[in-house]
Every structure is written in structure tokens, then in C-alpha cells.
Design a protein around this motif. Structure first.
Motif, PDB file in Angstrom:
ATOM      1  N   ALA A  61      41.542  54.838  65.062  1.00  0.00           N
ATOM      2  CA  ALA A  61      42.308  55.478  63.992  1.00  0.00           C
ATOM      3  C   ALA A  61      42.135  54.716  62.684  1.00  0.00           C
ATOM      4  O   ALA A  61      42.032  55.319  61.600  1.00  0.00           O
ATOM      5  CB  ALA A  61      43.776  55.555  64.380  1.00  0.00           C
ATOM      6  N   ALA A  62      42.086  53.394  62.765  1.00  0.00           N
ATOM      7  CA  ALA A  62      41.894  52.583  61.567  1.00  0.00           C
ATOM      8  C   ALA A  62      40.526  52.846  60.942  1.00  0.00           C
ATOM      9  O   ALA A  62      40.400  52.958  59.709  1.00  0.00           O
ATOM     10  CB  ALA A  62      42.046  51.098  61.911  1.00  0.00           C
ATOM     11  N   GLU A  63      39.481  52.959  61.785  1.00  0.00           N
ATOM     12  CA  GLU A  63      38.145  53.229  61.266  1.00  0.00           C
ATOM     13  C   GLU A  63      38.077  54.591  60.578  1.00  0.00           C
ATOM     14  O   GLU A  63      37.429  54.746  59.535  1.00  0.00           O
ATOM     15  CB  GLU A  63      37.120  53.164  62.398  1.00  0.00           C
ATOM     16  N   LEU A  64      38.764  55.575  61.138  1.00  0.00           N
ATOM     17  CA  LEU A  64      38.762  56.909  60.556  1.00  0.00           C
ATOM     18  C   LEU A  64      39.391  56.883  59.159  1.00  0.00           C
ATOM     19  O   LEU A  64      38.830  57.430  58.194  1.00  0.00           O
ATOM     20  CB  LEU A  64      39.535  57.871  61.463  1.00  0.00           C
ATOM     21  N   GLY A  91      39.800  54.193  57.247  1.00  0.00           N
ATOM     22  CA  GLY A  91      39.000  53.330  56.393  1.00  0.00           C
ATOM     23  C   GLY A  91      37.775  54.030  55.844  1.00  0.00           C
ATOM     24  O   GLY A  91      37.433  53.873  54.664  1.00  0.00           O
ATOM     25  N   ARG A  92      37.097  54.825  56.668  1.00  0.00           N
ATOM     26  CA  ARG A  92      35.913  55.552  56.199  1.00  0.00           C
ATOM     27  C   ARG A  92      36.290  56.572  55.130  1.00  0.00           C
ATOM     28  O   ARG A  92      35.586  56.732  54.126  1.00  0.00           O
ATOM     29  CB  ARG A  92      35.223  56.249  57.378  1.00  0.00           C
ATOM     30  N   ASP A  93      37.424  57.246  55.343  1.00  0.00           N
ATOM     31  CA  ASP A  93      37.843  58.240  54.355  1.00  0.00           C
ATOM     32  C   ASP A  93      38.178  57.586  53.022  1.00  0.00           C
ATOM     33  O   ASP A  93      37.799  58.096  51.957  1.00  0.00           O
ATOM     34  CB  ASP A  93      39.060  59.007  54.879  1.00  0.00           C
ATOM     35  N   LEU A  94      38.866  56.454  53.049  1.00  0.00           N
ATOM     36  CA  LEU A  94      39.182  55.759  51.806  1.00  0.00           C
ATOM     37  C   LEU A  94      37.909  55.291  51.103  1.00  0.00           C
ATOM     38  O   LEU A  94      37.795  55.370  49.873  1.00  0.00           O
ATOM     39  CB  LEU A  94      40.097  54.570  52.088  1.00  0.00           C
ATOM     40  N   THR A  95      36.971  54.800  51.863  1.00  0.00           N
ATOM     41  CA  THR A  95      35.696  54.367  51.285  1.00  0.00           C
ATOM     42  C   THR A  95      34.975  55.529  50.613  1.00  0.00           C
ATOM     43  O   THR A  95      34.433  55.395  49.502  1.00  0.00           O
ATOM     44  CB  THR A  95      34.804  53.755  52.373  1.00  0.00           C
ATOM     45  N   GLU A  96      34.973  56.698  51.266  1.00  0.00           N
ATOM     46  CA  GLU A  96      34.333  57.878  50.689  1.00  0.00           C
ATOM     47  C   GLU A  96      35.017  58.329  49.398  1.00  0.00           C
ATOM     48  O   GLU A  96      34.384  58.943  48.532  1.00  0.00           O
ATOM     49  CB  GLU A  96      34.327  59.016  51.715  1.00  0.00           C
ATOM     50  N   HIS A  97      36.293  58.004  49.265  1.00  0.00           N
ATOM     51  CA  HIS A  97      37.031  58.326  48.044  1.00  0.00           C
ATOM     52  C   HIS A  97      36.827  57.267  46.949  1.00  0.00           C
ATOM     53  O   HIS A  97      37.402  57.382  45.867  1.00  0.00           O
ATOM     54  CB  HIS A  97      38.528  58.455  48.332  1.00  0.00           C
ATOM     55  N   GLY A  98      36.030  56.253  47.236  1.00  0.00           N
ATOM     56  CA  GLY A  98      35.746  55.241  46.225  1.00  0.00           C
ATOM     57  C   GLY A  98      36.642  54.019  46.265  1.00  0.00           C
ATOM     58  O   GLY A  98      36.583  53.179  45.359  1.00  0.00           O
ATOM     59  N   TYR A  99      37.447  53.883  47.306  1.00  0.00           N
ATOM     60  CA  TYR A  99      38.339  52.727  47.422  1.00  0.00           C
ATOM     61  C   TYR A  99      37.638  51.558  48.118  1.00  0.00           C
ATOM     62  O   TYR A  99      36.799  51.761  49.005  1.00  0.00           O
ATOM     63  CB  TYR A  99      39.592  53.091  48.219  1.00  0.00           C
ATOM     64  N   ARG A 100      37.988  50.355  47.681  1.00  0.00           N
ATOM     65  CA  ARG A 100      37.552  49.153  48.382  1.00  0.00           C
ATOM     66  C   ARG A 100      38.576  48.884  49.479  1.00  0.00           C
ATOM     67  O   ARG A 100      39.760  48.697  49.220  1.00  0.00           O
ATOM     68  CB  ARG A 100      37.460  47.976  47.421  1.00  0.00           C
ATOM     69  N   VAL A 101      38.123  48.848  50.705  1.00  0.00           N
ATOM     70  CA  VAL A 101      39.023  48.851  51.858  1.00  0.00           C
ATOM     71  C   VAL A 101      39.075  47.484  52.521  1.00  0.00           C
ATOM     72  O   VAL A 101      38.045  46.821  52.708  1.00  0.00           O
ATOM     73  CB  VAL A 101      38.582  49.918  52.891  1.00  0.00           C
ATOM     74  N   GLU A 102      40.275  47.070  52.876  1.00  0.00           N
ATOM     75  CA  GLU A 102      40.485  45.875  53.692  1.00  0.00           C
ATOM     76  C   GLU A 102      41.310  46.267  54.911  1.00  0.00           C
ATOM     77  O   GLU A 102      42.176  47.142  54.829  1.00  0.00           O
ATOM     78  CB  GLU A 102      41.232  44.797  52.903  1.00  0.00           C
ATOM     79  N   CYS A 103      41.022  45.623  56.035  1.00  0.00           N
ATOM     80  CA  CYS A 103      41.765  45.902  57.258  1.00  0.00           C
ATOM     81  C   CYS A 103      42.052  44.585  57.971  1.00  0.00           C
ATOM     82  O   CYS A 103      41.178  43.712  58.060  1.00  0.00           O
ATOM     83  CB  CYS A 103      40.985  46.845  58.181  1.00  0.00           C
ATOM     84  N   ALA A 104      43.273  44.447  58.462  1.00  0.00           N
ATOM     85  CA  ALA A 104      43.656  43.242  59.197  1.00  0.00           C
ATOM     86  C   ALA A 104      44.485  43.650  60.411  1.00  0.00           C
ATOM     87  O   ALA A 104      45.274  44.605  60.349  1.00  0.00           O
ATOM     88  CB  ALA A 104      44.464  42.297  58.315  1.00  0.00           C
ATOM     89  N   LEU A 105      44.283  42.943  61.508  1.00  0.00           N
ATOM     90  CA  LEU A 105      45.103  43.147  62.701  1.00  0.00           C
ATOM     91  C   LEU A 105      46.330  42.263  62.569  1.00  0.00           C
ATOM     92  O   LEU A 105      46.231  41.039  62.532  1.00  0.00           O
ATOM     93  CB  LEU A 105      44.323  42.792  63.964  1.00  0.00           C
ATOM     94  N   VAL A 106      47.482  42.902  62.464  1.00  0.00           N
ATOM     95  CA  VAL A 106      48.732  42.179  62.251  1.00  0.00           C
ATOM     96  C   VAL A 106      49.518  42.182  63.556  1.00  0.00           C
ATOM     97  O   VAL A 106      49.848  43.244  64.092  1.00  0.00           O
ATOM     98  CB  VAL A 106      49.564  42.824  61.128  1.00  0.00           C
ATOM     99  N   ALA A 127      49.586  46.059  64.949  1.00  0.00           N
ATOM    100  CA  ALA A 127      49.170  47.191  64.114  1.00  0.00           C
ATOM    101  C   ALA A 127      47.977  46.786  63.273  1.00  0.00           C
ATOM    102  O   ALA A 127      47.800  45.609  62.933  1.00  0.00           O
ATOM    103  CB  ALA A 127      50.314  47.651  63.222  1.00  0.00           C
ATOM    104  N   PHE A 128      47.153  47.773  62.945  1.00  0.00           N
ATOM    105  CA  PHE A 128      46.050  47.565  62.013  1.00  0.00           C
ATOM    106  C   PHE A 128      46.562  47.913  60.610  1.00  0.00           C
ATOM    107  O   PHE A 128      46.979  49.055  60.360  1.00  0.00           O
ATOM    108  CB  PHE A 128      44.860  48.453  62.373  1.00  0.00           C
ATOM    109  N   LEU A 129      46.556  46.933  59.731  1.00  0.00           N
ATOM    110  CA  LEU A 129      47.007  47.129  58.353  1.00  0.00           C
ATOM    111  C   LEU A 129      45.797  47.452  57.492  1.00  0.00           C
ATOM    112  O   LEU A 129      44.860  46.655  57.387  1.00  0.00           O
ATOM    113  CB  LEU A 129      47.693  45.865  57.838  1.00  0.00           C
TER     114      LEU A 129
END
Length: 406
Positions: A356-359, A361-376, A394-396
Motif C-alpha cells: 500500500a505504501a508503494e502504491l 508513493g508511486r502516485d505522489l512521485t507521478e504528481h511531481g512530489y519528492r517522496v520519503e517513506c519510513a517504517l515507524v 505503520a509506514f509513514l
């Protein structure tokens, strides 16, 4: 360079002896048309119609003689003194202050103003000024053409406020009118004007009747700290509202005065309330009636202003004003994608699984966002026996739009 530069604040009352002396000796006088028409202006003085203060400052810097700059109210309060004292002009400035238009407006209204926010609204800052009016119970707005009472009222759609509109203060045409914010657009208002915006929930964060100790906003007397425990919000919190995750979301978004925050899937109202405690305007969205009621109770308990919108995202988002930062607490990838279409500077959300996090993250990247993800991961321990009592993972995800870095 001018031998002497005196800035005189004029509030419509007779000039003081110091102001008359400086003006009588002036060989150059800068001001608005009504200033230059004052009988005290020497007939032989060079006159500059004050439009751009920077251009006038350059003229003054090249003048040999005594210069006077006339300005309405207190020229040191959101006035010309700041520009005239810029190092590039090299001017030594003396100031004869007048009563500021803000002080005059509150005097006309018979209200104290040490607890008021003061903002300047022009076309570039109008939206941020409106956000301050959303977030605070008493705001003075110094308006400008195209960013006046009508525009404030239109942008405050859905938020009830009372406007005290003060037109042409200190002149023979002075007028003070009280209207509700939804009626402000029905009139044509004379410039210059100032609007006192009043209303919203009064809670424990408001200063006592004998006054507070700091101007601008009442001290926060809520429990010290951020990401408060569930007990502060009436009991159990929903998924994604845990203290550690909430603290990380607040840190990623950094809500501040002048921002508009969307909290989608607000749940108990914990995140929305804490964003509002930071001074931001907040619109809290949830489809659940009980969640909206809990959020309203949390806001009231902490004495902060929230606009609560009941509805299902993403459809309910279509008519909301443009956000600066957004927390997506529920709705998944579809809601995150709809939010990204509105181009807020920052978006934060969470996911329960890596897929779910990858899905998202990919959408945000396609919208031009710089994406960060961390396992909290959060593990709560019973310190009597040092045994684990609760665990959450949770994946933040956070997205930053590079072309909106302000």
C-alpha cells in the motif's frame, strides 16, 4: 544625501509642535495627495506623490536639504519606516508617530486589542490573511484595493465571523459598519479601510479578563507538549492516530500561522487540534458523524478554531479552499491522488503494508512530489514490570512539492 529626514505619522488630528517644526523647515515633502494638500506644507518645497516608497527613498537620498515623509497613522507599524531605513538608501530617519489605524479602529469599536492578530492583506497575501482569520478569534486586517472586506468575506465562505469595517479613519468621511462576513460582499467599501474580524469558539486558551502577558495571542494553557496521549482526546484513538505517528506527521507538515491545513479522516480530532494549536487554520474532514462530534469537542476543549466538514473524500474536497499542507488519515491512494491534484506544498499519510505504501508513493512521485517513506514502530511498555503492553507499526509517507518550498 538629505541633511535630515523626518517621518511624520498623521492620524487626522492637528499636527504636534515637533511635526509642524519639521514640516516648516522641509525643502522636500513626500506623501499621499491628502498629505501634500495640508496647509502646513511649505509652498516652495519640492513635492513627491508617494506611490512606491523605494522610489521616493532614492529621490530623498539624492536631495540636499531637509526632507519630510508624511504617512497615515503610525509609520513604524507596517509603514514606510521599514523601507526608508533599508541599508541601500543610507538614510538617518527621525520619526514623529501618530496613532495607528489599528489602535484607532479598536478604539472606535470600544475593544481591547492586545489579544488581536494584525495582518496585512494585499493580492499576494490575501489567502494567508484569510487563514489567520479562520484560525483566530480577533484579527485586524489592514486591507488594500482588491483585498478588502468583500474579498475577505468571500474567502471565508463556511466560516461565520463578524466584521467591523472602518472606512477612511481620521477623516470627515470616517464610517464604522458592523456586518456578518457573508454580507460583506454585498457592499462597495471605500479605501482606505481596516477590518476587525471577530468570532469563533472561545475556550480555555483565551486570556483571562484581567489580560494576559503577551500580545497577539493568548498563551496556550493546554497540557504542555505535542502528540498528547489518548486521554487528552476523550479515550481510544483510531488507527493512525497514535502519539508517535502523529508527532512524525506534525513534524513533516510543520503547520504554521497563515497556513490552511486539511485533515482528511480526522477521527478523534487529535491531529487537527494540534495543528490548530500551532496557529494554522484547519479544515477537518470525516464522513462519520461521531468523528466530527469528537473533533468539535476536542477543538472546544483546547480553545482552538476548526472548520469541520462532514463528507466522503475525495468528492467532498472539490469545493474546499486551497490547502498548504494536508494530512490524509483515511481513504487510501485514491484520496491521496485527489489531494495531490490540488498541489499542496506537503502531504503526509500512512499505510499499513509495504504494498500500500508503494502504491501511494508511486502516485505522489507521478504528481511531481519528492517522496520519503519510513517504517515507524512504537512499543509501549509497562514500567512496573518492563513488559510490552502495546505495539503499532505503520509506514509513514510524506511528499514535498519542490516548486512550492515556501
Amino acid at each position: 544625501m538629505a541633511d535630515r529626514v523626518t517621518v511624520i505619522g498623521w492620524d487626522g488630528s492637528p499636527l504636534t509642535a515637533a511635526a509642524r517644526a519639521a514640516l516648516g523647515a522641509a525643502t522636500l515633502v513626500a506623501g499621499a495627495a491628502h498629505h501634500l494638500a495640508l496647509p502646513e506644507v511649505p509652498p516652495g518645497a519640492e513635492r513627491i506623490r508617494l506611490g512606491s516608497v523605494a522610489l521616493a527613498a532614492r529621490r530623498i537620498a539624492g536631495h540636499r536639504g531637509s526632507a519630510v515623509v508624511l504617512a497615515d497613522g503610525d509609520p513604524g507599524f507596517f509603514g514606510v519606516v521599514r523601507t526608508l531605513r533599508a541599508p541601500e538608501f543610507g538614510l538617518e530617519v527621525e520619526v514623529v508617530p501618530g496613532v495607528s489605524s489599528v489602535a484607532t479602529a479598536f478604539a472606535r469599536a470600544g475593544m481591547p486589542w492586545d489579544d488581536a492578530q494584525v495582518v496585512v492583506a494585499h493580492r499576494r497575501t490575501l489567502r494567508r490573511a484569510v487563514n489567520v482569520c479562520r484560525a483566530h478569534t480577533k484579527v485586524a486586517v489592514l486591507t488594500s484595493p482588491g483585498a478588502g472586506p468583500a474579498e475577505l468575506g468571500l474567502l471565508l465562505d463556511g466560516v461565520h465571523r463578524t466584521f467591523v469595517i472602518c472606512e477612511e479613519l481620521g477623516t470627515d468621511r470616517e464610517q464604522v459598519t458592523v456586518v456578518t462576513s457573508d454580507k460583506a460582499a454585498d457592499h462597495t467599501w471605500r479605501d482606505p479601510n481596516l477590518v476587525i474580524v471577530i468570532g469563533g469558539t472561545v475556550g480555555p486558551g483565551v486570556a483571562a479578563e484581567d489580560g494576559g502577558w503577551i500580545a497577539g495571542r493568548a498563551p496556550d494553557i493546554a497540557p504542555r507538549g505535542w502528540a498528547l496521549p489518548a486521554e487528552a482526546y476523550g479515550g481510544d484513538l483510531g488507527e493512525g492516530e497514535g502519539e508517535l505517528l502523529r508527532a512524525a506527521q506534525l513534524a513533516r507538515l510543520g503547520p504554521r500561522v497563515g497556513d490552511l491545513v486539511w485533515d482528511i479522516g480526522c477521527g478523534s480530532g487529535a491531529f487537527a487540534t494540534e495543528a490548530a494549536r500551532a496557529g494554522a487554520a484547519v479544515i477537518a474532514v470525516d464522513r462519520d458523524l461521531e468523528a466530527c462530534a469528537r473533533t468539535e469537542a476536542a477543538a472546544r476543549g483546547f480553545g482552538v478554531q476548526l472548520q469541520i466538514v462532514r463528507g466522503t473524500a475525495p468528492h467532498v474536497l472539490e469545493n474546499l479552499p486551497e490547502p498548504d499542507v494536508v494530512r490524509v488519515g483515511g481513504g487510501g491512494a485514491a484520496v491521496v491522488s485527489a489531494v495531490a491534484d490540488r498541489r499542496p506544498q506537503r502531504i503526509v499519510t500512512h499505510a499499513a503494508t509495504r504494498d500500500a505504501a508503494e502504491l501511494v508513493g508511486r502516485d505522489l512521485t507521478e504528481h511531481g512530489y519528492r517522496v520519503e517513506c519510513a517504517l515507524v514502530q512504537s512499543v509501549e511498555l509497562d514500567t512496573r514490570a518492563w513488559t510490552e503492553t502495546e505495539r503499532s507499526v505503520a509506514f509513514l509517507l510524506s511528499g514535498l512539492l519542490p516548486d512550492r518550498t515556501a
